[in-house]
Design a protein around this motif. Structure first.
Motif, PDB file in Angstrom:
ATOM      1  N   PRO A 159      -4.868  12.979   4.346  1.00 27.80           N
ATOM      2  CA  PRO A 159      -3.305  12.534   5.731  1.00 27.80           C
ATOM      3  C   PRO A 159      -3.476  10.942   6.709  1.00 27.80           C
ATOM      4  CG  PRO A 159      -4.044  14.820   5.501  1.00 27.80           C
ATOM      5  CD  PRO A 159      -5.033  14.227   4.999  1.00 27.80           C
ATOM      6  N   ASP A 160      -4.456  10.859   7.250  1.00 27.81           N
ATOM      7  CA  ASP A 160      -4.854   9.702   7.539  1.00 27.81           C
ATOM      8  C   ASP A 160      -4.351   8.664   7.032  1.00 27.81           C
ATOM      9  OD1 ASP A 160      -5.973  11.566   9.872  1.00 27.81           O
ATOM     10  OD2 ASP A 160      -7.653  11.191   9.557  1.00 27.81           O
ATOM     11  N   TYR A 161      -5.035   8.957   5.696  1.00 29.16           N
ATOM     12  CA  TYR A 161      -4.795   7.296   5.017  1.00 29.16           C
ATOM     13  C   TYR A 161      -2.989   7.159   4.883  1.00 29.16           C
ATOM     14  CZ  TYR A 161      -4.598   3.718   1.954  1.00 29.16           C
ATOM     15  OH  TYR A 161      -5.173   2.266   0.746  1.00 29.16           O
ATOM     16  N   VAL A 162      -2.609   8.300   4.175  1.00 24.78           N
ATOM     17  CA  VAL A 162      -1.402   8.377   4.061  1.00 24.78           C
ATOM     18  C   VAL A 162      -0.115   7.994   5.237  1.00 24.78           C
ATOM     19  CG1 VAL A 162       0.937   9.297   3.326  1.00 24.78           C
ATOM     20  CG2 VAL A 162      -1.422  10.269   2.288  1.00 24.78           C
ATOM     21  N   LYS A 163      -0.079   9.157   6.549  1.00 25.71           N
ATOM     22  CA  LYS A 163       0.294   8.337   7.856  1.00 25.71           C
ATOM     23  C   LYS A 163      -0.521   6.816   8.261  1.00 25.71           C
ATOM     24  CE  LYS A 163       0.238   9.233  12.217  1.00 25.71           C
ATOM     25  NZ  LYS A 163      -0.214  10.202  13.326  1.00 25.71           N
ATOM     26  N   SER A 164      -1.663   5.727   7.686  1.00 27.13           N
ATOM     27  CA  SER A 164      -1.814   4.625   7.825  1.00 27.13           C
ATOM     28  C   SER A 164      -0.923   4.052   6.824  1.00 27.13           C
ATOM     29  CB  SER A 164      -2.843   4.607   8.254  1.00 27.13           C
ATOM     30  OG  SER A 164      -4.018   4.774   6.631  1.00 27.13           O
ATOM     31  N   PRO A 205       0.554  -1.335   0.052  1.00 32.50           N
ATOM     32  CA  PRO A 205       0.710  -0.444  -0.216  1.00 32.50           C
ATOM     33  C   PRO A 205       0.799   1.267   0.518  1.00 32.50           C
ATOM     34  CG  PRO A 205      -0.791  -1.595   1.276  1.00 32.50           C
ATOM     35  CD  PRO A 205      -0.114  -2.567   0.764  1.00 32.50           C
ATOM     36  N   LYS A 206       2.200   1.338   0.908  1.00 27.43           N
ATOM     37  CA  LYS A 206       2.770   2.616   1.139  1.00 27.43           C
ATOM     38  C   LYS A 206       3.331   2.674  -0.811  1.00 27.43           C
ATOM     39  CE  LYS A 206       6.844   4.120   3.653  1.00 27.43           C
ATOM     40  NZ  LYS A 206       7.794   4.025   3.163  1.00 27.43           N
ATOM     41  N   ALA A 207       3.943   1.594  -1.340  1.00 27.05           N
ATOM     42  CA  ALA A 207       4.428   1.802  -2.784  1.00 27.05           C
ATOM     43  C   ALA A 207       3.468   2.533  -3.935  1.00 27.05           C
ATOM     44  CB  ALA A 207       5.228   1.324  -3.070  1.00 27.05           C
ATOM     45  N   THR A 208       2.318   1.582  -3.284  1.00 22.97           N
ATOM     46  CA  THR A 208       0.976   2.276  -4.141  1.00 22.97           C
ATOM     47  C   THR A 208       0.550   3.474  -4.394  1.00 22.97           C
ATOM     48  OG1 THR A 208       0.410  -0.481  -4.122  1.00 22.97           O
ATOM     49  CG2 THR A 208      -0.513   1.072  -5.321  1.00 22.97           C
ATOM     50  N   VAL A 209       0.481   4.427  -3.173  1.00 26.79           N
ATOM     51  CA  VAL A 209       0.278   5.706  -2.392  1.00 26.79           C
ATOM     52  C   VAL A 209       1.596   6.494  -3.280  1.00 26.79           C
ATOM     53  CG1 VAL A 209       0.454   7.299  -1.042  1.00 26.79           C
ATOM     54  CG2 VAL A 209      -1.092   5.592  -0.106  1.00 26.79           C
ATOM     55  N   LEU A 262       2.464   5.438  -5.948  1.00 28.26           N
ATOM     56  CA  LEU A 262       2.353   5.717  -7.250  1.00 28.26           C
ATOM     57  C   LEU A 262       1.374   6.681  -7.577  1.00 28.26           C
ATOM     58  CD1 LEU A 262       3.338   1.796  -8.491  1.00 28.26           C
ATOM     59  CD2 LEU A 262       5.195   4.284  -9.234  1.00 28.26           C
ATOM     60  N   CYS A 263       0.717   6.770  -7.459  1.00 33.11           N
ATOM     61  CA  CYS A 263      -0.433   7.315  -7.362  1.00 33.11           C
ATOM     62  C   CYS A 263      -0.012   8.953  -6.811  1.00 33.11           C
ATOM     63  CB  CYS A 263      -1.933   7.220  -6.239  1.00 33.11           C
ATOM     64  SG  CYS A 263      -2.204   5.736  -6.866  1.00 33.11           S
ATOM     65  N   GLY A 264       0.981   9.053  -5.733  1.00 34.47           N
ATOM     66  CA  GLY A 264       0.353  10.679  -5.651  1.00 34.47           C
ATOM     67  C   GLY A 264       0.353  10.347  -4.188  1.00 34.47           C
ATOM     68  N   GLU A 265       0.904  11.214  -2.933  1.00 34.14           N
ATOM     69  CA  GLU A 265       0.206  11.660  -1.620  1.00 34.14           C
ATOM     70  C   GLU A 265      -1.427  12.366  -1.765  1.00 34.14           C
ATOM     71  OE1 GLU A 265       2.951  12.456   1.447  1.00 34.14           O
ATOM     72  OE2 GLU A 265       4.007  10.314   1.160  1.00 34.14           O
ATOM     73  N   GLU A 266      -1.138  13.255  -2.374  1.00 27.40           N
ATOM     74  CA  GLU A 266      -1.730  14.443  -2.820  1.00 27.40           C
ATOM     75  C   GLU A 266      -3.674  13.770  -2.768  1.00 27.40           C
ATOM     76  OE1 GLU A 266       0.302  14.299  -4.414  1.00 27.40           O
ATOM     77  OE2 GLU A 266      -0.326  13.526  -6.565  1.00 27.40           O
ATOM     78  N   ALA A 267      -3.278  12.749  -3.298  1.00 30.78           N
ATOM     79  CA  ALA A 267      -4.649  12.193  -4.157  1.00 30.78           C
ATOM     80  C   ALA A 267      -5.105  11.069  -2.959  1.00 30.78           C
ATOM     81  CB  ALA A 267      -4.311  10.843  -4.856  1.00 30.78           C
ATOM     82  N   PHE A 268      -4.775  11.161  -1.730  1.00 32.59           N
ATOM     83  CA  PHE A 268      -5.633  10.444  -0.509  1.00 32.59           C
ATOM     84  C   PHE A 268      -5.227  11.455   0.661  1.00 32.59           C
ATOM     85  CE2 PHE A 268      -2.993   7.149  -2.573  1.00 32.59           C
ATOM     86  CZ  PHE A 268      -3.816   5.898  -3.378  1.00 32.59           C
TER      87      PHE A 268
END
Ligand SMILES: Cc1cc2nc3c(=O)[nH]c(=O)nc-3n(C[C@H](O)[C@H](O)[C@H](O)COP(=O)(O)OP(=O)(O)OC[C@H]3O[C@@H](n4cnc5c(N)ncnc54)[C@H](O)[C@@H]3O)c2cc1C
Length: 390
Positions: free
Chosen positions: A229-234, A215-219, A221-227
């Motif tokens: 902050p809580d999801y990125v942190k998790s 999930p971390k590497a997938t985020v 590849l999408c760019g963190e701004e698409a998620f």
């Protein structure tokens, strides 16, 4: 269907690596945790792969004080008073549910005995590459319940590479394309849904993207701004399980059976197997392949840990230097771990982006270990994709 793989071979951490006539592996210890009875065995059967899984017999032995014991014999190692507690632990393992407390604390509360704790650590270390203090008792009890129901491990004939080869054949015969040496560099999104991905400087349109890179590497590849902050942190905080594998060439069988040997009293090694007792073709004629696994706790000096593993081998087998030769030492951490997510840290296949799903060893439903968890997670993802209409 198109599969993009950055390496020149398919199979990731679950395929063979031929070395000096021995079928070593890129990761796995050539074992399928529930042989043909679990989610992976079932999936391989349903796909008509013809992969033969040889059941391990015995499933596992425990080396204590230089002798090997079956699981049911372990109670004899405890005092009369502790035997009653061991019996109650066995009953709880069959009927209990566990909770948030670690499995180590769960055992300690019931039997504060060094051997009981060492046994817990070596089982968790071999099966999950973490020790019992890092695993919730709820997850441990779900895992044992699956072992009671779906039984113990097996060795695929031809090793884990045979499984990968069979799956590649199914994909290609079904019209799928596998693109090797094809690193995905980005996942494209539009209005909260997936629209494609980038690879080799080209964009490819897709309405469903399934990622097994974690999930971390997938985020990323999408760019963190698409998620959020809580999801990125998790996803950034998901801990991985790391380990060290030592592959050894032997001129005689050192274990002599097809199961695991748990080594609760070793300094570092949690267990070993000798897959050539099931499939002699995994080594040159007359030779054996012994593999040890040890949990690696990040932060420790990796060279010292390997040295302790090598010392263990010589202590476990006093005639090691006469009959054995170390072929390869492989460490698994930092993005190429044993498990991308420590067992018990659950995450489903869905993501906040429509059409984007995670599978792989970060997405293991409760109670399923290693590739059984991967297969169970893939099944869950397929159900979600069908429901989504992708
Ligand atoms: C030491 C060790 C022992 C193990 N023993 C066993 C065992 O005996 N039995 C068992 O069932 N399991 C075992 N496992 C676990 C098993 O290997 C994993 O659960 C399984 O391989 C995970 O599969 P995956 O598809 O999630 O990940 P991977 O196998 O890692 O596959 C991910 C793939 O994605 C590729 N990739 C990454 N980034 C990109 C990108 N940007 N573009 C394109 N491709 C990319 C990688 O190269 C890789 O091939 C073991 C693992 C290790 C390390």
């Amino acid at each position: 269907m198109d599969i993009f793989e950055k390496l020149p071979y398919p199979g990731g951490r679950f395929t063979n690596l031929e070395y000096q006539g021995y079928q070593l592996t890129t990761g796995a210890l050539h074992m399928i945790p529930h042989a043909e009875n679990g989610p992976l065995g079932t999936m391989l059967k349903e796909l008509g792969t013809g992969v033969r899984i040889i059941p391990s017999h015995p499933p596992g032995l425990f080396r204590i004080g230089g002798r090997d014991y079956e699981f049911r014999q372990l109670k004899d190692l405890f005092s009369l008073r502790d035997k009653v507690k061991v019996a109650s632990i066995h009953a709880m393992l069959k009927l209990g549910k566990g909770g948030k407390e670690s499995y180590r604390d769960w055992v300690k509360k019931r039997l504060n005995n060094r051997l009981a704790l060492e046994l817990s650590d070596s089982f968790c270390g071999w099966t999950l590459s973490i020790h019992a203090d890092k695993l919730s008792s709820r997850e441990f009890l779900a895992i044992t319940s699956n072992f009671n129901r779906y039984r113990g491990p097996g060795i695929p004939e031809g090793g884990c590479g045979a499984v990968t080869r069979a799956l590649v054949k199914v994909i290609e015969e079904g019209g799928g394309n596998i693109h090797l040496e094809s690193k995905v560099t980005g996942i494209q999104l539009d209005g909260g849904r997936v629209t494609g991905m980038d690879c080799g400087g080209e964009s490819h349109e897709f309405d469903v993207v399934v990622s097994n890179i974690g999930p971390k590497a997938t985020v990323e590849l999408c760019g963190e701004e698409a998620f959020s902050p809580d999801y990125v942190k998790s996803v950034s905080n998901i801990p991985e399980a790391a380990g060290i594998k030592i592959s050894v060439a032997c001129d005689r069988p050192m274990l002599g059976h097809t199961g695991a040997l748990f080594t609760p009293q070793a300094k570092r090694i949690d267990g070993l197997n000798e897959v050539t007792n099931a499939d002699p073709s995994l080594a040159p004629e007359g030779k054996h392949l012994l593999m040890s696994h040890q949990t690696y706790e990040p932060g420790r000096d990796i060279r010292e840990e390997i040295e302790l593993g090598l010392q263990d081998l010589r202590e476990l087998f006093p005639d090691f230097d006469r009959h054995c030769r170390v072929l390869m030492v492989q460490s698994y951490h930092n993005g190429w771990p044993v498990n991308r997510t420590m067992s018990g840290k659950l995450m489903g296949p869905e993501t906040p982006v429509r059409g984007l799903y995670n599978v792989g060893d970060a997405i293991k439903p409760r109670g399923w270990v290693e590739t059984e968890g991967v297969a169970a997670g893939v099944k869950a993802a397929l159900e979600r994709i069908d429901a989504y209409g992708g």
